[in-house]
Design a protein around this motif. Structure first.
Motif, PDB file in Angstrom:
ATOM      1  N   PRO A   1     120.294  24.276 -47.141  1.00 36.25           N
ATOM      2  CA  PRO A   1     120.955  23.703 -45.957  1.00 36.25           C
ATOM      3  C   PRO A   1     122.199  24.493 -45.576  1.00 36.25           C
ATOM      4  N   ARG A   2     122.491  24.508 -44.295  1.00 34.82           N
ATOM      5  CA  ARG A   2     123.691  25.202 -43.803  1.00 34.82           C
ATOM      6  C   ARG A   2     124.930  24.566 -44.419  1.00 34.82           C
ATOM      7  N   PHE A   3     125.876  25.411 -44.777  1.00 36.92           N
ATOM      8  CA  PHE A   3     127.114  24.938 -45.386  1.00 36.92           C
ATOM      9  C   PHE A   3     128.129  24.600 -44.299  1.00 36.92           C
ATOM     10  N   CYS A   4     128.774  23.452 -44.465  1.00 34.31           N
ATOM     11  CA  CYS A   4     129.816  23.028 -43.530  1.00 34.31           C
ATOM     12  C   CYS A   4     131.014  22.542 -44.349  1.00 34.31           C
ATOM     13  N   GLU A   5     132.166  23.176 -44.143  1.00 29.65           N
ATOM     14  CA  GLU A   5     133.362  22.827 -44.917  1.00 29.65           C
ATOM     15  C   GLU A   5     133.795  21.377 -44.709  1.00 29.65           C
ATOM     16  N   LYS A   6     133.471  20.817 -43.574  1.00 24.68           N
ATOM     17  CA  LYS A   6     133.891  19.456 -43.262  1.00 24.68           C
ATOM     18  C   LYS A   6     133.124  18.402 -44.055  1.00 24.68           C
ATOM     19  N   THR A   7     131.941  18.761 -44.530  1.00 25.31           N
ATOM     20  CA  THR A   7     131.113  17.768 -45.242  1.00 25.31           C
ATOM     21  C   THR A   7     130.758  18.237 -46.645  1.00 25.31           C
ATOM     22  N   VAL A   8     131.714  18.850 -47.318  1.00 23.49           N
ATOM     23  CA  VAL A   8     131.480  19.375 -48.673  1.00 23.49           C
ATOM     24  C   VAL A   8     131.020  18.277 -49.623  1.00 23.49           C
TER      25      VAL A   8
ATOM     26  N   THR B   1     123.194  29.116 -58.027  1.00 25.47           N
ATOM     27  CA  THR B   1     124.438  29.727 -57.545  1.00 25.47           C
ATOM     28  C   THR B   1     124.156  30.828 -56.528  1.00 25.47           C
ATOM     29  N   THR B   2     123.099  31.577 -56.752  1.00 20.94           N
ATOM     30  CA  THR B   2     122.720  32.624 -55.802  1.00 20.94           C
ATOM     31  C   THR B   2     122.373  32.013 -54.456  1.00 20.94           C
ATOM     32  N   MET B   3     121.632  30.933 -54.508  1.00 22.32           N
ATOM     33  CA  MET B   3     121.233  30.262 -53.273  1.00 22.32           C
ATOM     34  C   MET B   3     122.459  29.694 -52.560  1.00 22.32           C
ATOM     35  N   LEU B   4     123.356  29.086 -53.317  1.00 21.85           N
ATOM     36  CA  LEU B   4     124.559  28.499 -52.726  1.00 21.85           C
ATOM     37  C   LEU B   4     125.462  29.546 -52.084  1.00 21.85           C
ATOM     38  N   GLN B   5     125.748  30.610 -52.831  1.00 18.93           N
ATOM     39  CA  GLN B   5     126.682  31.605 -52.310  1.00 18.93           C
ATOM     40  C   GLN B   5     126.157  32.273 -51.047  1.00 18.93           C
ATOM     41  N   SER B   6     124.866  32.252 -50.862  1.00 12.45           N
ATOM     42  CA  SER B   6     124.293  32.892 -49.671  1.00 12.45           C
ATOM     43  C   SER B   6     124.629  32.141 -48.386  1.00 12.45           C
ATOM     44  N   VAL B   7     125.022  30.875 -48.502  1.00 17.98           N
ATOM     45  CA  VAL B   7     125.338  30.091 -47.298  1.00 17.98           C
ATOM     46  C   VAL B   7     126.823  29.748 -47.177  1.00 17.98           C
ATOM     47  N   PHE B   8     127.618  30.120 -48.180  1.00 12.52           N
ATOM     48  CA  PHE B   8     129.046  29.833 -48.096  1.00 12.52           C
ATOM     49  C   PHE B   8     129.661  30.570 -46.916  1.00 12.52           C
TER      50      PHE B   8
ATOM     51  N   PHE C   1     126.858  19.234 -51.515  1.00 10.08           N
ATOM     52  CA  PHE C   1     126.358  19.569 -52.856  1.00 10.08           C
ATOM     53  C   PHE C   1     125.294  18.594 -53.365  1.00 10.08           C
ATOM     54  N   PRO C   2     125.439  17.282 -53.160  1.00 14.98           N
ATOM     55  CA  PRO C   2     124.343  16.386 -53.552  1.00 14.98           C
ATOM     56  C   PRO C   2     123.052  16.654 -52.760  1.00 14.98           C
ATOM     57  N   GLN C   3     123.231  17.008 -51.489  1.00 12.90           N
ATOM     58  CA  GLN C   3     122.062  17.336 -50.666  1.00 12.90           C
ATOM     59  C   GLN C   3     121.376  18.600 -51.193  1.00 12.90           C
ATOM     60  N   PHE C   4     122.183  19.619 -51.498  1.00 16.45           N
ATOM     61  CA  PHE C   4     121.638  20.861 -52.039  1.00 16.45           C
ATOM     62  C   PHE C   4     120.898  20.601 -53.353  1.00 16.45           C
ATOM     63  N   GLU C   5     121.537  19.840 -54.233  1.00 16.80           N
ATOM     64  CA  GLU C   5     120.934  19.554 -55.533  1.00 16.80           C
ATOM     65  C   GLU C   5     119.602  18.824 -55.387  1.00 16.80           C
ATOM     66  N   LYS C   6     119.548  17.886 -54.474  1.00 15.85           N
ATOM     67  CA  LYS C   6     118.315  17.141 -54.237  1.00 15.85           C
ATOM     68  C   LYS C   6     117.193  18.087 -53.773  1.00 15.85           C
ATOM     69  N   ILE C   7     117.514  18.964 -52.856  1.00 18.25           N
ATOM     70  CA  ILE C   7     116.529  19.935 -52.359  1.00 18.25           C
ATOM     71  C   ILE C   7     116.085  20.854 -53.492  1.00 18.25           C
ATOM     72  N   ALA C   8     117.051  21.377 -54.241  1.00 22.39           N
ATOM     73  CA  ALA C   8     116.738  22.300 -55.338  1.00 22.39           C
ATOM     74  C   ALA C   8     115.838  21.644 -56.379  1.00 22.39           C
ATOM     75  N   ARG C   9     116.119  20.395 -56.707  1.00 24.11           N
ATOM     76  CA  ARG C   9     115.285  19.684 -57.690  1.00 24.11           C
ATOM     77  C   ARG C   9     113.886  19.396 -57.130  1.00 24.11           C
TER      78      ARG C   9
END
Length: 113
Positions: free
Chosen positions: A58-65, A87-94, A69-77
């Protein structure tokens, strides 16, 4: 004489049937070996393709941090992504401050999940 010919003919038919049966069995064995090889090749090639999955992050948005992360974790699982790749996946959208902070971290300090 005709009886002998009939017996010979029956014997030939029987041999032909036996040969066909053997041939069919050999074909089945070959198919089984092919399937076994294919399954082994698939299991060896079962690797995580980050480039293929990156679009699902998912696209990263600083306003909804706090929600990100729970959304990302749910998708990843749900997609069974291996944890070492998270971490590789996360840093790609920061973006913005998150990208700055992450890139400023020394390699050994970058978070590991």
């Amino acid at each position: 004489m005709k009886e002998r010919e009939k017996i010979k003919e029956d014997e030939l038919k029987l041999k032909e049937l036996e040969m066909r049966e053997r041939l069919e069995m050999e074909k089945l064995k070959i198919e089984m070996v092919k399937e076994e090889r294919n399954s082994k090749v698939q299991s060896k090639s079962d690797y995580f393709d980050a480039a293929k999955n990156i679009r699902l992050v998912p696209r990263f948005c600083e306003k909804t941090v706090d929600k990100y992360f729970p959304q990302f974790e749910k998708i990843a699982r749900n997609l069974n992504w291996p944890k070492p790749y998270w971490t590789t996946m996360l840093q790609s959208v920061f973006e913005g401050k998150a990208a700055e902070i992450y890139s400023a971290l020394p390699s050994e300090k970058k978070f590991r999940l």
